[in-house]
Design a protein around this motif. Structure first.
Motif, PDB file in Angstrom:
ATOM      1  N   ALA A 130      34.026  36.815  53.218  1.00  0.00           N
ATOM      2  CA  ALA A 130      35.293  37.016  52.503  1.00  0.00           C
ATOM      3  C   ALA A 130      35.098  37.895  51.275  1.00  0.00           C
ATOM      4  CB  ALA A 130      35.878  35.664  52.101  1.00  0.00           C
ATOM      5  N   GLY A 134      36.962  41.323  50.526  1.00  0.00           N
ATOM      6  CA  GLY A 134      37.744  41.421  49.302  1.00  0.00           C
ATOM      7  C   GLY A 134      37.323  42.587  48.436  1.00  0.00           C
ATOM      8  N   TYR A 141      41.335  36.617  47.873  1.00  0.00           N
ATOM      9  CA  TYR A 141      41.216  35.563  48.872  1.00  0.00           C
ATOM     10  C   TYR A 141      41.019  34.235  48.165  1.00  0.00           C
ATOM     11  CZ  TYR A 141      36.235  36.078  47.841  1.00  0.00           C
ATOM     12  OH  TYR A 141      35.023  36.142  47.194  1.00  0.00           O
ATOM     13  N   PHE A 295      43.490  35.447  53.015  1.00  0.00           N
ATOM     14  CA  PHE A 295      43.589  36.612  52.131  1.00  0.00           C
ATOM     15  C   PHE A 295      45.020  36.746  51.639  1.00  0.00           C
ATOM     16  CE2 PHE A 295      39.854  37.364  54.634  1.00  0.00           C
ATOM     17  CZ  PHE A 295      38.961  37.929  53.731  1.00  0.00           C
TER      18      PHE A 295
END
Length: 298
Positions: A130, A134, A141, A295
């Motif tokens: 993630a 990001g 997120y 997200f």
């Protein structure tokens, strides 16, 4: 089968950096994915149960799930090091993996599917992936929910306190199951259509009821392609709660599988949910956690 190869630095505190060959292998189907990855995933089946279970459901394609589908695994120095499946509405479901898997996996996934609708898996690899999405794509997120995995290895002792009996759901129960699914989804919105999920479980003979004159609660079984199945979607309508029906159903369902040869049975709860205490009293022990990451601002 699609292959993406790259050379990456692999470092450790005790050695100099060295180049290793990392290949991302995209499997053409869930069946091909299982042929390639089942043995590796099964070595840590408890933490990888979700990936195995999802692959089994998608063999053949299941009506709950929709494109884009993606089945792939990472190979480092000719050994599998991580796996994932993308299938909506679950999003990207990850196995556990070591730290060097995430950067090449991210590059590959970014090109193939872009930002996933959701990342679900063990916390460390899920957060690592993630963060890469990001940082690269200017997307924020957050951890949407935390899930605790519970395991039971031995049949539950003692008598069932609740009145009534256990039975498999039948197609005649479809109206009831659909109604309860709507209420379940109102109480606990999920990433899947709960009504359709329950109806599919009913059709597949994986939905069970506790009946005391009339049905009082339901539960389903998932992951029957694994060594140990998983109890899922336990639901009791509000007017029937606090009478021991769900406890009785989980008790009976667990013993049915354990006494018929399953080495263990699992269930997942949202971390901190009050039902965890009930499962603990039955003998379930927490053995790991997973996170669901979504997200925002995309």
């Amino acid at each position: 089968m699609y292959r993406f190869s790259a050379l990456h630095d692999k470092t450790s505190p005790d050695s100099k950096a060295r180049l290793v060959n990392i290949r991302i292998v995209e499997d053409e189907s869930a069946s091909e994915f299982l042929d390639a990855c089942r043995n590796w995933l099964s070595r840590s089946e408890l933490i990888n149960h979700g990936v195995l279970s999802l692959a089994g459901v998608l063999t053949p394609q299941h009506p709950i799930y929709r494109t884009p589908f993606l089945f792939c695994h990472v190979v480092i120095d000719d050994k599998i090091a991580g796996c994932c499946i993308n299938a909506e509405p679950d999003g990207l479901v990850l196995s556990n993996w070591t730290h060097e898997v995430a950067p090449p996996f991210f590059e590959y996934l970014r090109l193939r599917i872009g930002i996933p609708s959701r990342i679900f898996g063990p916390e460390r690899p899920a957060l690592q992936l993630a963060q890469l999405f990001g940082d690269s794509m200017q997307a924020s997120y957050r951890i949407h929910s935390r899930w605790r995995i519970h395991r039971l290895d031995q049949p539950i002792r003692g008598e069932i306190a609740a009145r009534g009996h256990f039975q498999m759901g039948e197609l005649d129960d479809s109206d009831l199951v659909e109604k309860w699914g709507e209420k379940y989804n109102q109480e606990r919105p999920a990433n899947v259509d709960i009504q359709q999920f329950l109806l599919n479980k009913l059709r597949d003979h994986h939905l069970y009821l506790w009946v005391d004159e009339v049905p009082k609660c339901l539960a389903t079984i998932s992951g029957t392609n694994c060594s140990g199945p998983r109890i899922s979607a336990v639901y009791t309508p509000p007017k029937f709660r606090a009478q021991g029906y769900a406890t009785a159903l989980v008790h009976k369902l667990s013993n049915m599988y354990l006494e018929s040869g399953s080495p263990y049975i699992t269930l997942n709860t949202q971390a901190g949910d009050s039902v965890e205490e009930i499962y603990k009293r039955l003998g379930f022990q927490p053995i790991g956690e997973k996170v669901s990451i979504i997200f925002e601002d995309m």
